[in-house]
Design a protein around this motif. Sequence first.
Motif, PDB file in Angstrom:
ATOM      1  N   ASP A 123       1.023  -0.979   0.092  1.00  0.00           N
ATOM      2  CA  ASP A 123      -0.033  -0.080  -0.128  1.00  0.00           C
ATOM      3  C   ASP A 123       1.050   1.239   0.140  1.00  0.00           C
ATOM      4  O   ASP A 123       1.616   1.538   1.026  1.00  0.00           O
ATOM      5  CB  ASP A 123      -1.180  -0.163   1.259  1.00  0.00           C
ATOM      6  CG  ASP A 123      -1.880   1.058   1.731  1.00  0.00           C
ATOM      7  OD1 ASP A 123      -1.351   2.203   1.249  1.00  0.00           O
ATOM      8  OD2 ASP A 123      -2.937   1.098   1.960  1.00  0.00           O
ATOM      9  N   SER A 126      -0.672   6.461  -2.133  1.00  0.00           N
ATOM     10  CA  SER A 126      -2.021   6.870  -1.462  1.00  0.00           C
ATOM     11  C   SER A 126      -2.280   8.209  -1.276  1.00  0.00           C
ATOM     12  O   SER A 126      -2.443   8.633  -0.042  1.00  0.00           O
ATOM     13  CB  SER A 126      -2.074   5.952  -0.139  1.00  0.00           C
ATOM     14  OG  SER A 126      -1.789   4.682  -0.474  1.00  0.00           O
ATOM     15  N   PRO A 127      -2.119   8.929  -2.114  1.00  0.00           N
ATOM     16  CA  PRO A 127      -2.446  10.482  -1.924  1.00  0.00           C
ATOM     17  C   PRO A 127      -3.812  10.979  -1.452  1.00  0.00           C
ATOM     18  O   PRO A 127      -4.720  10.043  -2.098  1.00  0.00           O
ATOM     19  CB  PRO A 127      -1.936  11.354  -2.920  1.00  0.00           C
ATOM     20  CG  PRO A 127      -2.134  10.293  -4.295  1.00  0.00           C
ATOM     21  CD  PRO A 127      -2.045   8.972  -3.555  1.00  0.00           C
ATOM     22  N   ASN A 128      -4.080  11.946  -1.191  1.00  0.00           N
ATOM     23  CA  ASN A 128      -5.592  12.304  -0.763  1.00  0.00           C
ATOM     24  C   ASN A 128      -5.790  13.001  -2.278  1.00  0.00           C
ATOM     25  O   ASN A 128      -5.061  14.114  -2.280  1.00  0.00           O
ATOM     26  CB  ASN A 128      -5.769  13.044   0.191  1.00  0.00           C
ATOM     27  CG  ASN A 128      -5.875  12.545   1.504  1.00  0.00           C
ATOM     28  OD1 ASN A 128      -5.786  11.386   1.705  1.00  0.00           O
ATOM     29  ND2 ASN A 128      -5.114  13.146   2.786  1.00  0.00           N
ATOM     30  N   HIS A 163      -4.109   3.248  -2.324  1.00  0.00           N
ATOM     31  CA  HIS A 163      -5.226   3.520  -1.508  1.00  0.00           C
ATOM     32  C   HIS A 163      -5.484   4.850  -1.295  1.00  0.00           C
ATOM     33  O   HIS A 163      -5.484   5.777  -0.447  1.00  0.00           O
ATOM     34  CB  HIS A 163      -4.847   2.936   0.109  1.00  0.00           C
ATOM     35  CG  HIS A 163      -5.923   2.970   0.962  1.00  0.00           C
ATOM     36  ND1 HIS A 163      -7.058   2.058   0.975  1.00  0.00           N
ATOM     37  CD2 HIS A 163      -6.350   3.623   1.979  1.00  0.00           C
ATOM     38  CE1 HIS A 163      -7.927   2.331   2.086  1.00  0.00           C
ATOM     39  NE2 HIS A 163      -7.569   3.378   2.580  1.00  0.00           N
ATOM     40  N   GLY A 165      -7.018   8.482  -1.254  1.00  0.00           N
ATOM     41  CA  GLY A 165      -7.900   9.153  -0.387  1.00  0.00           C
ATOM     42  C   GLY A 165      -8.893  10.127  -1.222  1.00  0.00           C
ATOM     43  O   GLY A 165      -8.506  11.124  -1.627  1.00  0.00           O
ATOM     44  N   GLU A 354     -10.339   5.005  -0.594  1.00  0.00           N
ATOM     45  CA  GLU A 354     -11.238   4.919   0.527  1.00  0.00           C
ATOM     46  C   GLU A 354     -12.685   4.717   0.140  1.00  0.00           C
ATOM     47  O   GLU A 354     -13.294   3.970   0.674  1.00  0.00           O
ATOM     48  CB  GLU A 354     -11.099   6.159   1.198  1.00  0.00           C
ATOM     49  CG  GLU A 354      -9.629   6.085   1.959  1.00  0.00           C
ATOM     50  CD  GLU A 354      -9.387   7.622   2.678  1.00  0.00           C
ATOM     51  OE1 GLU A 354     -10.308   8.091   2.749  1.00  0.00           O
ATOM     52  OE2 GLU A 354      -8.293   7.664   3.051  1.00  0.00           O
ATOM     53  N   TYR A 403     -10.919   7.345   9.336  1.00  0.00           N
ATOM     54  CA  TYR A 403     -10.069   6.902   8.802  1.00  0.00           C
ATOM     55  C   TYR A 403      -9.653   5.292   9.040  1.00  0.00           C
ATOM     56  O   TYR A 403      -9.252   4.337   8.231  1.00  0.00           O
ATOM     57  CB  TYR A 403      -8.637   7.672   8.939  1.00  0.00           C
ATOM     58  CG  TYR A 403      -7.297   7.518   8.163  1.00  0.00           C
ATOM     59  CD1 TYR A 403      -7.493   7.017   6.665  1.00  0.00           C
ATOM     60  CD2 TYR A 403      -6.384   7.558   8.929  1.00  0.00           C
ATOM     61  CE1 TYR A 403      -6.163   7.050   6.419  1.00  0.00           C
ATOM     62  CE2 TYR A 403      -5.180   7.248   8.199  1.00  0.00           C
ATOM     63  CZ  TYR A 403      -5.004   6.947   7.025  1.00  0.00           C
ATOM     64  OH  TYR A 403      -3.824   6.753   6.410  1.00  0.00           O
ATOM     65  N   ASP A 407      -9.540   1.658   7.138  1.00  0.00           N
ATOM     66  CA  ASP A 407      -8.267   0.817   7.203  1.00  0.00           C
ATOM     67  C   ASP A 407      -8.805  -0.745   7.766  1.00  0.00           C
ATOM     68  O   ASP A 407      -8.137  -1.704   7.180  1.00  0.00           O
ATOM     69  CB  ASP A 407      -7.037   1.249   8.210  1.00  0.00           C
ATOM     70  CG  ASP A 407      -6.126   2.264   6.955  1.00  0.00           C
ATOM     71  OD1 ASP A 407      -6.080   1.263   6.112  1.00  0.00           O
ATOM     72  OD2 ASP A 407      -5.556   3.060   7.501  1.00  0.00           O
ATOM     73  N   TYR A 425       2.597  -1.065   4.481  1.00  0.00           N
ATOM     74  CA  TYR A 425       2.108   0.279   4.584  1.00  0.00           C
ATOM     75  C   TYR A 425       3.063   1.235   4.425  1.00  0.00           C
ATOM     76  O   TYR A 425       3.742   1.513   5.261  1.00  0.00           O
ATOM     77  CB  TYR A 425       1.149   0.470   5.868  1.00  0.00           C
ATOM     78  CG  TYR A 425      -0.018  -0.130   5.727  1.00  0.00           C
ATOM     79  CD1 TYR A 425      -0.225  -1.449   6.275  1.00  0.00           C
ATOM     80  CD2 TYR A 425      -1.197   0.239   5.063  1.00  0.00           C
ATOM     81  CE1 TYR A 425      -1.239  -2.146   6.465  1.00  0.00           C
ATOM     82  CE2 TYR A 425      -2.331  -0.521   5.453  1.00  0.00           C
ATOM     83  CZ  TYR A 425      -2.460  -1.762   5.974  1.00  0.00           C
ATOM     84  OH  TYR A 425      -3.683  -2.422   5.998  1.00  0.00           O
ATOM     85  N   VAL A 427       3.996   4.445   4.625  1.00  0.00           N
ATOM     86  CA  VAL A 427       3.146   5.720   4.900  1.00  0.00           C
ATOM     87  C   VAL A 427       4.125   6.555   6.149  1.00  0.00           C
ATOM     88  O   VAL A 427       4.815   6.155   6.684  1.00  0.00           O
ATOM     89  CB  VAL A 427       1.834   5.530   5.746  1.00  0.00           C
ATOM     90  CG1 VAL A 427       1.095   6.865   5.957  1.00  0.00           C
ATOM     91  CG2 VAL A 427       1.050   4.577   4.882  1.00  0.00           C
ATOM     92  N   GLN A 431       2.027   8.852  11.036  1.00  0.00           N
ATOM     93  CA  GLN A 431       0.737   7.970  11.269  1.00  0.00           C
ATOM     94  C   GLN A 431       1.281   6.641  12.041  1.00  0.00           C
ATOM     95  O   GLN A 431       0.367   5.522  12.094  1.00  0.00           O
ATOM     96  CB  GLN A 431       0.100   7.538   9.987  1.00  0.00           C
ATOM     97  CG  GLN A 431      -0.170   8.700   9.118  1.00  0.00           C
ATOM     98  CD  GLN A 431      -1.252   8.471   8.076  1.00  0.00           C
ATOM     99  OE1 GLN A 431      -1.652   7.440   7.877  1.00  0.00           O
ATOM    100  NE2 GLN A 431      -1.329   9.602   7.047  1.00  0.00           N
ATOM    101  N   PHE A 435      -1.264   3.228  12.713  1.00  0.00           N
ATOM    102  CA  PHE A 435      -1.063   1.824  12.269  1.00  0.00           C
ATOM    103  C   PHE A 435      -1.048   0.996  13.746  1.00  0.00           C
ATOM    104  O   PHE A 435      -1.604  -0.119  13.591  1.00  0.00           O
ATOM    105  CB  PHE A 435       0.005   1.983  11.311  1.00  0.00           C
ATOM    106  CG  PHE A 435      -0.497   2.421  10.085  1.00  0.00           C
ATOM    107  CD1 PHE A 435      -1.289   1.794   9.487  1.00  0.00           C
ATOM    108  CD2 PHE A 435       0.124   3.450   9.540  1.00  0.00           C
ATOM    109  CE1 PHE A 435      -1.950   2.154   7.928  1.00  0.00           C
ATOM    110  CE2 PHE A 435      -0.203   4.054   8.354  1.00  0.00           C
ATOM    111  CZ  PHE A 435      -1.287   3.227   7.374  1.00  0.00           C
TER     112      PHE A 435
HETATM  113  N1  ARG Z   1      -4.441   8.890   2.263  1.00  0.00           N
HETATM  114  C1  ARG Z   1      -3.313   8.854   3.268  1.00  0.00           C
HETATM  115  C2  ARG Z   1      -2.925  10.308   3.530  1.00  0.00           C
HETATM  116  O1  ARG Z   1      -2.526  10.944   2.629  1.00  0.00           O
HETATM  117  C3  ARG Z   1      -2.596   7.778   3.438  1.00  0.00           C
HETATM  118  C4  ARG Z   1      -3.119   6.374   3.156  1.00  0.00           C
HETATM  119  C5  ARG Z   1      -1.931   5.385   3.475  1.00  0.00           C
HETATM  120  N2  ARG Z   1      -2.668   4.088   3.400  1.00  0.00           N
HETATM  121  C6  ARG Z   1      -3.594   3.401   4.024  1.00  0.00           C
HETATM  122  N3  ARG Z   1      -3.999   2.354   4.063  1.00  0.00           N
HETATM  123  N4  ARG Z   1      -3.914   4.164   5.390  1.00  0.00           N
HETATM  124  O2  ARG Z   1      -2.455  10.584   4.683  1.00  0.00           O
END
Ligand code: ARG
Length: 667
Positions: A123, A126-128, A163, A165, A354, A403, A407, A425, A427, A431, A435
């Motif tokens: 994973d 995974s940008p928003n 993943h 956002g 998401e 969030y 997950d 992950y 990330v 975070q 996690f």
């Molecule tokens: N979209 C989230 C962010 O920008 C990161 C996601 C990471 N992956 C996950 N499965 N939570 O902070």
Amino acid sequence: MNALTEIKTRFADALASIIEPDHASADLLSMIKATSDGKFGDYQANFAMPLAKKLGKPPRDVAASIVEKVQLDDICQKVEIAGPGFINLTLDDAWVKSRLANAVSNDRLGVPKVGQARKFVVDYSSPNVAKPMHVGHIRSTVIGDALARVLKFVGHDVITDNHLGDWGTQFGMIIYGYKHFMGSDLADSEPYKFLREAYYKQFPIGTLGRLYKLVRQLMDYHSAVREIEAVDKKLMELKQALQVLEEKKPTGVKADDKQLKKLINAARSRVEAQRQLGEGLIKKIAVVDANSELKALADAHPDINRAVLLETAALHEGDQENRKLWNEFLPHCREDIQRIYQRLGVTFDYELGESFFHDMLGEVADEFEAKGFARTSDGALCVFMDQYETPMIIRKQDGAFLYATTDLATIKYRLNEWQADAILYVVDHRQHQHFEKVFDAVKLWGYDEAELVHVSFGTVLGDDGKPFKTRSGDTVNLETLLDEAETRAIAIAKEANPDLETQQQENIGRVVGIGGLKYADLSQHRASDYKFSYEKMLAMKGNTATYLQYSYARVQGILRRMETDLDELRSSAGPLVFEEDVERTLAVKLVRFGESLDEVLVEYKPNLLCNYLFELTQTFFQFYDQCSVKDASSDDVRNSRLKLCDLTARTIEKGLGLLGIGVLQQM
Ligand code: ARG
């Protein structure tokens, strides 16, 4: 099997007759490592010392009894005990040559596939979406991509999943902005022309990005106005607390002041952090106050923060208009990030996002509640875990999911639908807590078989050692970063190759620019922060992609000049010859390629592959300095050297390829 694994297996057998084969023996075996200095042989085992402590015997005796038992005759020509009980191992030349011959003639460069393939989900990125990708996304994207490539190459089953956002507040923001600001009077003003319908039609993503920024600015303004007083008050309190401490401080520093000094320093940092917080808020207010159009807009939308949450909630609840807008916006957002992935050469097997999991969230929450893993507290459904002070909320008082809930649903899906054995992950480190809690909750839930790993990473810093920002204090746009890296590299390529056609120069620049950017990131220990520098990342010398790419091109030049038929060379049975020590050193490095990949996967650290490639390349140039290919003493020696050259180039190419970085025939 690679040398290290083979050596470990042999020592494991030997240890089995000395100690009970328990966990400790794995720890002991992990103390066998490749040496960095040939003086100590090719590998060194350091475990006799801790083992001796355990057994209550002298370490050299323990080392001697292990050496007596371990069966390494076919792999090592020398097994020596040194110092307090180090065991130094020197590989047998014939064994090295047979491994080397295998690598030369093999598509996989002699790297075996893992005996037991596991199913990995990676994973990453995974940008928003709905806001432009920024510098923070580069790390997740390139580290995740490199890990996926290495895992695949060594033979695991890998599913990559972006993943996205695509369901968060940012959509509530652009929906609000779209509904209230598109085509409003403001659109008449030049800086806000993106609010014109025609502009949106032509540049949808440009409009959405700016709409996001505009709403963000207004929201930040109102929050800042609301918070500033409390922040100021807190600053006063902290200053007073600091003053009290400072007044206690006796003049002249004595040893017993240590504790006090520590307290004072901590208080000072608190004051400084609070001061910066206040300053940030004041700036946000000032920007809006200074712009009459913005100020009027802010005044006309005093409730924007709450309204945005309501738009988001309406979207989640299936409100027709909001869903329609979301369906209209999302493809533009996806398209926008694809352009960046294309430039980076990054692809994904899935991009579920998401939103894909939205309909599963209710069930997750219900299941947690029904099984007694979660209970309602202040109206919110919470998972309480003894090891954490605060619970993990999975459903808010107003019924909205979080969030973390997404997950949890995602993990269930990946385990059930994809049969994942492990999920990585990639990330950022902030975070970490998220996690930790999610993983522990998953165990509670009963999915305790899969390995869940937060492959965390640090921050990209600017010259000033603070998170990398533009001069005006904004986050650095990722696309701008790519443009700049390419532009600089193209300029360098033009200067270095004035005779090439523009198209070729630009191609070199792109491969070098993007490669340099990726490598600058990947070559850092992922957990540390690092300072971003265009100059450093495009430097010809040092641990950079440019240096490796240049070395690759140099070797290609050598092979071209020698008019080598590569297919013939690779399949020829001619002997490998170690006339000089450095030929052997290079050969040992080359046959360790597979080991470097194993090392990457122990803690998911791509920088270990970078280190390997850098060292390999340095060793190659020592070899090239000392050993003439053209004037070799015999055909056999020349061919053997050509094989070393060719395998070095292929290893650099493969290694960089596993990092997602290309090579060039000429630079
Ligand atoms: N979209 C989230 C962010 O920008 C990161 C996601 C990471 N992956 C996950 N499965 N939570 O902070």
